[in-house]
Design an enzyme around this catalytic site. Structure first.
Site, mmCIF file in Angstrom:
data_model
loop_
_atom_site.group_PDB
_atom_site.id
_atom_site.type_symbol
_atom_site.label_atom_id
_atom_site.label_comp_id
_atom_site.label_asym_id
_atom_site.label_seq_id
_atom_site.Cartn_x
_atom_site.Cartn_y
_atom_site.Cartn_z
ATOM 1 N N TYR A 1 0.815 -1.221 0.000
ATOM 2 C CA TYR A 1 0.000 0.000 0.000
ATOM 3 C C TYR A 1 0.844 1.265 0.000
ATOM 4 O O TYR A 1 0.310 2.366 -0.039
ATOM 5 C CB TYR A 1 -0.913 0.025 1.228
ATOM 6 C CG TYR A 1 -2.033 -0.965 1.126
ATOM 7 C CD1 TYR A 1 -1.761 -2.318 1.222
ATOM 8 C CD2 TYR A 1 -3.341 -0.566 0.907
ATOM 9 C CE1 TYR A 1 -2.753 -3.259 1.111
ATOM 10 C CE2 TYR A 1 -4.344 -1.505 0.787
ATOM 11 C CZ TYR A 1 -4.053 -2.841 0.892
ATOM 12 O OH TYR A 1 -5.042 -3.768 0.773
ATOM 13 N N LYS B 1 2.570 -14.364 5.605
ATOM 14 C CA LYS B 1 2.779 -15.390 4.592
ATOM 15 C C LYS B 1 4.288 -15.570 4.435
ATOM 16 O O LYS B 1 4.857 -15.483 3.334
ATOM 17 C CB LYS B 1 2.095 -14.900 3.300
ATOM 18 C CG LYS B 1 1.987 -15.887 2.195
ATOM 19 C CD LYS B 1 0.955 -16.974 2.454
ATOM 20 C CE LYS B 1 0.995 -17.973 1.302
ATOM 21 N NZ LYS B 1 0.832 -19.353 1.699
ATOM 22 N N ASP C 1 -2.996 -17.780 4.741
ATOM 23 C CA ASP C 1 -3.989 -18.579 4.011
ATOM 24 C C ASP C 1 -4.707 -19.537 4.956
ATOM 25 O O ASP C 1 -5.935 -19.660 4.926
ATOM 26 C CB ASP C 1 -3.344 -19.328 2.833
ATOM 27 C CG ASP C 1 -2.041 -20.020 3.195
ATOM 28 O OD1 ASP C 1 -1.506 -19.754 4.286
ATOM 29 O OD2 ASP C 1 -1.564 -20.840 2.393
ATOM 30 N N ASP D 1 -6.193 -6.096 5.439
ATOM 31 C CA ASP D 1 -7.313 -5.640 4.615
ATOM 32 C C ASP D 1 -8.255 -6.814 4.337
ATOM 33 O O ASP D 1 -9.466 -6.746 4.560
ATOM 34 C CB ASP D 1 -6.756 -5.074 3.298
ATOM 35 C CG ASP D 1 -7.746 -4.181 2.594
ATOM 36 O OD1 ASP D 1 -8.881 -4.038 3.090
ATOM 37 O OD2 ASP D 1 -7.398 -3.631 1.530
#
Ligand code: NAD
Length: 423
Positions: free
Chosen positions: A159, A229, A286, A310
């Protein structure tokens, strides 16, 4: 500071910092609190939330002195610009504020006002409590199991906006540098390519995780889960996890915070955690999206980089009934700007229809930041009583056969009546 177009309330005192450079606010019982109603449905939900919040404050022996500020459309009318300096400065000066949604016009050259406010004031943690209110329609079998608070890093990650459009000289220059200087010569496909950077810093990661752990300690939460992740993006997401665990290990006494070893790969059921300590663990993003649905009650406070935050906070919000009721706030050092998750929903604007619950519960979060936990509890109970007794706005009414549909202002009046009853 003196203001040009802002009416400063005649009574009330400023919230101040107890000691410069340290965490801790001095909060008077009659603070001045800036409020931006916002664009679109902001004109409906802003005044409604204001009424509920001041009623709850009064019922618990306090007084809110609102200082109305302008941004977005209301600022264009008054100042001929979207985000006047004195709006930003008033929030900076008063430390704590609440805002409704602001429209981001579609098209090149328009920067999101929400992002601009968060960046200018260095509000680095986006915080969303996600809990179930009795009577709200939910797609889940046991929505009441959800009671989670997400801390999303607000200033970096993909971002940050450091990216280059496919086909530009800049994109080609970056490709050349990465291929020739950095040695990734067979990684990217030939032809036009869009490129971006994903900065994850020690400063950004650590202050976010610290904020989440402090919140967990102060609010008697059991666990902070770092969601990343890192198995794939080792030097960004993985590093976020490492820095986060370092904060847990090095900055708090063991009996207060327990950094769970190897939590990425092993079940933690067998680990001996000191009683009353907050456990800090890591989970892959995930897997987390699955577990949030399958093992909802196992999670408590989540801390994560911007993009994960988000996705995950929206998914969590859907489990307990969606946008009309989802509150949020942005925290920085000794700063809080509360704002609902939803946008300005222009189609519903000015019709006294929209659901003000999200803005009201954002106000609850702001009051809790001030240490007004009793006021926050009263707001939650009164909102829940109103919804469960079947008085709801259109968005919830269309999902419930037994409910009475009322307008924004009537719904706020019903909450105020319940505040009086419950206090
Ligand atoms: P939105 O949240 O405004 O609306 C999405 C859907 O949810 C619509 O169907 C809307 O009617 C419904 N909805 C939202 N809030 C509701 C409420 N309080 N009560 C009842 N129904 C509600 O999202 P969007 O349509 O993607 O965005 C509209 C504008 O808002 C855009 O300009 C966007 O940039 C802006 N926006 C601002 C913020 C913010 O201020 N923090 C956040 C998101 C979007």
């Amino acid at each position: 500071m003196s203001y040009d177009k802002v009416d400063v309330p005649e009574s009330g005192q400023k919230i101040t910092v107890e000691a410069e450079g340290e965490e801790g606010l001095h909060v008077p019982e009659d603070p001045i609190i800036p409020i931006i109603h916002g664009d679109g449905i902001g004109q409906d939900v802003g005044p409604a939330a204001q009424k509920v919040l001041e009623t709850a404050a009064e019922a618990t022996g306090r007084e809110v002195n609102w200082m109305r500020l302008y941004a977005g459309e209301s600022a264009r009318e008054k100042y001929d610009e979207n985000l006047p300096d004195e709006t930003v400065e008033a929030i900076r000066e008063h430390r704590v504020a609440i805002k409704g949604p602001l429209t981001t016009p579609v098209g090149a050259g328009f920067r999101s006002l929400n992002v601009a406010l968060r960046q200018t004031l260095d509000l680095y943690a986006n915080v969303r409590p996600t809990y179930y209110l009795d009577g709200v329609p939910s797609p889940m079998k046991a929505p009441e199991e959800m009671d989670m608070v997400t801390f999303r890093e607000n200033t970096e990650d993909v971002y940050a906006g450091i990216e280059w459009e496919a086909g530009t000289d800049e994109a080609e220059q970056v490709r050349e540098f990465v291929e020739e200087e950095m040695g990734f010569d067979e990684t990217m496909h030939e032809g036009p390519i869009g490129l971006g950077l994903k900065p994850i810093s020690e400063k950004g990661s650590k202050r976010l995780v610290r904020e989440a752990i402090d919140y967990a300690i102060e609010n008697d939460r059991d666990k902070v889960t770092l969601v990343h992740k890192g198995n794939i993006m080792k030097f960004t997401e993985g590093q976020f996890g490492e820095w986060g665990m370092e904060v847990a290990e090095e900055e708090y006494p063991d009996e207060e915070v327990f950094a769970a070893p190897d939590s990425l790969w092993e079940e933690q059921d067998e680990v001996d955690i000191p009683e009353d300590a907050v456990m800090v663990e890591e989970r892959l993003a995930d897997a987390m999206l699955q577990w949030m649905q399958l093992r909802t009650d196992e999670f408590d406070v989540l801390a994560m980089p911007n993009l994960n935050g988000d996705y995950l906070s929206d998914a969590a919000g859907a489990q307990i009934g969606g946008l009309g009721i989802a509150p949020g706030a942005n925290f920085g050092d000794n700063r809080c700007l509360a704002e609902p998750v939803h946008g300005s929903a222009p189609k519903r604007a000015g019709q006294d229809m929209a659901n003000p619950t999200a803005l009201i519960l954002s106000g609850r979060l702001m009051f809790e930041y001030l240490g007004w936990d009793d006021t926050g509890e009263l707001i939650r109970d009164a909102v829940e009583e109103t919804i469960s007794s079947g008085t709801v706005t259109y968005d919830l009414a269309r999902q419930r056969e037994d409910a009475e549909k009322v307008g924004t202002s009537e719904y706020a009046d019903a909450i105020c009546e319940n505040i009086e009853k419950l206090s």
